[in-house]
Design an enzyme around this catalytic site. Structure first.
Site, PDB file in Angstrom:
ATOM      1  N   LYS A 281       0.841  -1.190   0.000  1.00  0.00           N
ATOM      2  CA  LYS A 281       0.000   0.000   0.000  1.00  0.00           C
ATOM      3  C   LYS A 281       0.884   1.250   0.000  1.00  0.00           C
ATOM      4  O   LYS A 281       1.827   1.352   0.775  1.00  0.00           O
ATOM      5  CB  LYS A 281      -0.911  -0.011   1.234  1.00  0.00           C
ATOM      6  CG  LYS A 281      -2.137   0.860   1.118  1.00  0.00           C
ATOM      7  CD  LYS A 281      -3.123   0.580   2.237  1.00  0.00           C
ATOM      8  CE  LYS A 281      -4.397   1.409   2.061  1.00  0.00           C
ATOM      9  NZ  LYS A 281      -5.394   1.137   3.115  1.00  0.00           N
ATOM     10  N   GLU A 367     -18.898  -6.245  10.732  1.00  0.00           N
ATOM     11  CA  GLU A 367     -19.819  -5.469  11.553  1.00  0.00           C
ATOM     12  C   GLU A 367     -20.808  -6.346  12.313  1.00  0.00           C
ATOM     13  O   GLU A 367     -21.137  -6.053  13.475  1.00  0.00           O
ATOM     14  CB  GLU A 367     -20.576  -4.471  10.676  1.00  0.00           C
ATOM     15  CG  GLU A 367     -19.711  -3.395  10.042  1.00  0.00           C
ATOM     16  CD  GLU A 367     -19.089  -3.807   8.721  1.00  0.00           C
ATOM     17  OE1 GLU A 367     -18.417  -2.961   8.097  1.00  0.00           O
ATOM     18  OE2 GLU A 367     -19.275  -4.975   8.304  1.00  0.00           O
ATOM     19  N   ARG A 395     -25.112  -2.810   8.167  1.00  0.00           N
ATOM     20  CA  ARG A 395     -24.757  -4.186   7.848  1.00  0.00           C
ATOM     21  C   ARG A 395     -24.990  -5.133   9.026  1.00  0.00           C
ATOM     22  O   ARG A 395     -24.918  -6.345   8.865  1.00  0.00           O
ATOM     23  CB  ARG A 395     -23.286  -4.259   7.402  1.00  0.00           C
ATOM     24  CG  ARG A 395     -22.909  -3.271   6.318  1.00  0.00           C
ATOM     25  CD  ARG A 395     -21.500  -3.474   5.823  1.00  0.00           C
ATOM     26  NE  ARG A 395     -21.462  -4.469   4.756  1.00  0.00           N
ATOM     27  CZ  ARG A 395     -20.335  -4.876   4.163  1.00  0.00           C
ATOM     28  NH1 ARG A 395     -19.174  -4.401   4.547  1.00  0.00           N
ATOM     29  NH2 ARG A 395     -20.362  -5.759   3.208  1.00  0.00           N
TER      30      ARG A 395
END
Length: 631
Positions: A281, A367, A395
């Protein structure tokens, strides 16, 4: 453009990219990365993830016949290079701005954006659906899902993998393994992939294999060149192979030529395949490589200096108010534990994690698990605080109802990014939480109008012997003085903060209070700070209805089923005929833009509130002329 980016300037679509020889792709990737760096530096936006997938983006568009072949991105903040290569290069500087490019893949924006993406871990399900549709219609096309940036920590990804292996669909899953989500990756799968590649058993097998293969020079050369591929076949692929996928990798995600050759080979295969690609990244920009979390999303910055802290003192954000409160509260109550679904930085839990590491739980992008975990902790004596964005709490709605509210467990939900969020667009807007929360029994729902109220409501919710939610917007508030001493508010009680002389009363829920007060000055209206959506201050509503001709409710939430609807339902239940006007977010998904622009579009700034009221109410003699009000 042509002088600085000679190859990129010629690429107006993937067709142009595919016309280039493979040997020129490293230069394309270098130009793309440089262009991305300077473009995002000019306007801000998601950064580190896109820098990490430059070569992968070039390779997939080079090998696959997009848009006929379906390319589905996961965690859409890595799609900036994809947008640049698919005809949006010259508009990339408009990204996340009003009327500009959307920050995530958006089918309405381009045929190359095959599926709308905002939340993570959806790509495999979507690509599988497309593959099954193609099978049914007899269409020859390849379907590719690019998942990564932590999205493999979510259960939905494994549900899709399980189904993919079962139906044996023609789908290539590319696992972009950069060891990161937004925060560092957590969980057993991430640890497994890392551990297995460094294990003694694997090392022994690897070295033993080398000794044998050295006796067969052609085979040794092949193994040497594909060592990373062979490495992956030994162990990390076991999990995916057991699920019915052919596993390949891991391979270097920054070697674009090798990636092209690998993808060309895999394109010729049929059935479910998984390619494990290792990337970094922030690749190519040292500050982002060193701090991928800090460079996940960036403001405007100088590429030569990197992102530097602003010299001016910043106003305190609601997220910082929560961060300070949760640390203060934890010092007072050892039962407090904090839970987040992979949003440590965004939700304001960095300081808590550093101070109370044993009481901090990052569950990854999961979640549903986060909410039920909180329920289990609360059941046995802990007092969990779930720090979560409004859009992500959607969610876990089933778990919120069944695993927390139904057993009436003391879990506090600190809901950040409520209402319109601005540049991240409709996928990240917290437009619905008042509507989906207020219908749940046992749940107390609060919305602060300023920073001090936020702190005191968090304290109130924590002390409540049952589930409670405090929902607050992104960014800063009006700049209220924050009282360090914590005082519990009387639950279900609002307050009149301006007494007007006309027949108009504005009932403000949360952050729109200041705009309502500004509008009330010109209309000579009464203003109530309602504070609680559930339970409502029914006595206050009775009083306001008795004393005024029109009640106007204002909320940073959709009108449908929201706080205003609760007021209307109460008045209807008690049989009090009252003129009502509900102001809130419209019944449509609002495009990206600044929070201020979106509030104005929804008519939730002072001018919009005034305009809407004057369309439904005739001012009394005490009110100024309409022209003055509208100005």
């Amino acid at each position: 453009m042509k002088d600085r980016y000679p190859l990129l300037a010629r690429i107006n679509s993937p067709t142009d990219l595919r016309a280039l020889p493979v040997k020129e792709l490293p230069q394309v990737a270098a130009e793309l990365r440089e262009y991305l760096l300077h473009s995002v530096a000019r306007v801000g936006g998601h950064f580190a993830a896109g820098m990490g997938v430059v070569e992968l983006t070039v390779a997939v568009h080079y090998v696959f016949n997009t848009p006929h072949d379906r390319l589905v991105w996961d965690v859409g903040h890595q799609c900036y290079p994809h947008k640049i290569l698919t005809g949006r290069r010259d508009r990339i500087a408009t990204i996340r701005r009003r009327g500009g490019l959307a920050p995530f893949p958006t089918p309405e924006e381009s045929v190359y954006d095959t599926f709308a993406v905002g939340h993570s871990s959806t790509s495999i399900s979507a690509a599988l659906g497309m593959a099954l549709a193609a099978r049914r219609e007899g269409v020859e096309r390849k379907c590719v899902a690019i998942i990564g940036d932590g999205a493999m920590t979510a259960g939905m990804a494994f549900e899709a993998l399980n189904h993919l292996g079962d139906v044996y669909a023609d789908v290539l899953v590319i696992l972009n393994d950069n060891e990161m989500s937004i925060s560092p990756n957590v969980g057993a799968l991430s640890n497994y992939l890392t551990r297995i590649l460094s294990s003694r058993v694997y090392s022994t097998m690897r070295e033993g294999g080398k000794k044998i293969l050295r006796q067969m020079p052609p085979m040794w050369e092949l193994a040497r060149r594909t060592e990373e591929h062979v490495k992956g076949m030994v162990a990390p692929g076991t999990l995916f192979e057991e699920m019915g996928l052919n596993y390949f990798g891991p391979v270097d995600g920054h070697d674009v030529v090798s990636l092209v050759h690998t993808l060309q080979n895999l394109r010729a295969h049929k059935g479910p395949r998984l390619l494990h690609v290792v990337t970094r990244k922030g690749k190519g920009y040292e500050p982002a490589e060193s701090d991928p979390v800090g460079y996940h999303a960036v403001p405007i910055f100088d590429p030569e200096r990197g992102v530097t802290p602003g010299s001016a003192k910043k106003a305190v954000s609601y997220t910082q108010v929560f961060s300070d409160w949760v640390c203060d509260m934890a010092a007072r109550d050892e039962r407090l534990v904090a839970i987040t679904p992979a949003m440590r930085e965004g939700s304001g839990l960095v300081a808590f994690h550093q101070t109370y590491p044993e009481r901090y739980f990052d569950v990854g992008i999961a979640e549903q698990h986060a909410v039920t975990l909180a329920g289990g902790m609360a059941r046995d004596g802990l007092h969990p605080v779930v720090a979560i964005y409004s859009t992500f709490l959607q969610r876990a709605y089933d778990q919120l109802i069944h695993d927390v509210a139904l057993p009436n467990l003391p879990v506090l939900f600190a809901i950040d990014r409520a209402g319109v969020v601005g540049p991240d667009g409709p996928t990240h807007a917290g437009s619905f939480d008042l509507s989906y929360l207020r219908c749940i029994p046992n749940l107390v729902v609060m919305c602060p109008a300023d920073e001090n109220q936020c702190r005191q409501m968090l304290y109130t919710g924590f002390l409540h012997d049952g589930p409670a939610a405090v929902r607050y917007p992104r960014g800063t508030g009006p700049g209220a003085d924050i009282q360090q001493e914590m005082q519990a508010l009387p639950i279900g009680r609002g307050a009149v903060v301006r007494q007007g002389g006309s027949g108009l009363a504005i009932l403000a829920f949360g952050s729109p209070l200041n705009a309502a007060l500004e509008a009330a000055e010109g209309l000579d209206a009464t203003v109530a700070d309602m504070r609680f959506v559930k339970p409502l201050d029914e006595a206050l509503i009775d009083r306001l209805a008795a004393e005024h001709d029109l009640l106007v409710t204002v909320e940073d939430n959709v009108v449908a089923g929201g706080a205003g609807s609760a007021v209307g339902e109460y008045l209807a239940r008690v049989g009090r005929p009252t003129a009502l006007l509900h102001l809130g977010l419209p019944d449509r998904f609002m495009a990206h833009g600044s929070r201020e622009e979106l509030l104005a579009e929804a008519g939730l700034d002072a001018a919009g509130i005034t305009r809407s009221i004057l369309e439904h109410w005739e001012p009394q003699d005490c009110a100024p002329p309409r022209s003055h009000v509208l100005s």
